[in-house]
Design an enzyme around this catalytic site. Sequence first.
Site, PDB file in Angstrom:
ATOM      1  N   HIS A  84      43.224  29.868  38.103  1.00  0.00           N
ATOM      2  CA  HIS A  84      44.472  30.610  37.924  1.00  0.00           C
ATOM      3  C   HIS A  84      45.458  29.781  37.110  1.00  0.00           C
ATOM      4  O   HIS A  84      46.241  30.333  36.326  1.00  0.00           O
ATOM      5  CB  HIS A  84      45.110  30.939  39.277  1.00  0.00           C
ATOM      6  CG  HIS A  84      44.389  31.999  40.048  1.00  0.00           C
ATOM      7  ND1 HIS A  84      43.335  31.708  40.876  1.00  0.00           N
ATOM      8  CD2 HIS A  84      44.573  33.345  40.119  1.00  0.00           C
ATOM      9  CE1 HIS A  84      42.902  32.827  41.434  1.00  0.00           C
ATOM     10  NE2 HIS A  84      43.624  33.831  40.993  1.00  0.00           N
ATOM     11  N   ASP A  96      36.887  38.089  35.248  1.00  0.00           N
ATOM     12  CA  ASP A  96      37.967  37.796  36.177  1.00  0.00           C
ATOM     13  C   ASP A  96      39.268  38.152  35.452  1.00  0.00           C
ATOM     14  O   ASP A  96      39.257  38.478  34.252  1.00  0.00           O
ATOM     15  CB  ASP A  96      37.923  36.321  36.572  1.00  0.00           C
ATOM     16  CG  ASP A  96      38.566  36.052  37.923  1.00  0.00           C
ATOM     17  OD1 ASP A  96      39.299  36.943  38.414  1.00  0.00           O
ATOM     18  OD2 ASP A  96      38.341  34.980  38.494  1.00  0.00           O
TER      19      ASP A  96
END
Length: 268
Positions: free
Chosen positions: A48, A121
Amino acid sequence: MIGVRSFGADPRAVAELVAAEVTGYQRSGVAACAKHFPGHGDTATDSHTGFPVITHSREEWEELDAPPFRAAIEAGIDSIMTAHLMVPALDDSGDPATLSRPILTGILREELGYDGVVVTDSLGMQGVRTKYGDDRVPVLALKAGVDQLLNPPDLDLAWNAVLTAVREGELTEERLDESILRVLRLKAKLGLFRDAYTSARDVDRTVGTRGHLAEADRIAERTTTLLVNEGGLLPLSRRRTPKLLVVGADPASPSGTTGPRPGCSPPP
């Protein structure tokens, strides 16, 4: 970084559990998704916020990372999600796996024989944005073999970048048609062309019902192993232990992978 979102550390045991989970979901009409290909277990960096690198050799990858994905494919998995990380032993270009044709087409499609839906993702994560801009990432992902682009940070920019790539010949319509067909096949399998939507009332009748919650409790109880019980504390007694303080992760994010990290949650 994956923590409790993994079935464990033993590749064989994980593979067996993956196959069982896939079978259970998909027999119930739910599309299962295995993530994150080609493996995200041996990372200390959060994709992230950074760009993880897995230093496994090709042999280590075959032994440690590949078995659960092989099991998922053999079980007929509907979808596989890509990882925003680099595995130099599989592709030494410096690209994340999400944008790697050698990994997604060469290994996943051709070597492992997977022809289901490949989804990225989130494209808003730093791991996929480190090397390329948000206009190039969607195009490179499709060229690598991806079928679905998850959460582009700027949808208009992504859409127009793909359109420009087709118009300029970098992407062919035939390539896009391959992905469209995979998505349509999955929708047809799930019956989404016959009945694509449900009502809130139907959800309330099915999700979180008393029977389902009771079964979830029974499953959770069977997964817990008591190792030490000093002083016969357990099972707890309302009479002997009228009050109990529970500390730990945010209950809304027990794995600590979303929302506040453990220890950072506001008091209830």
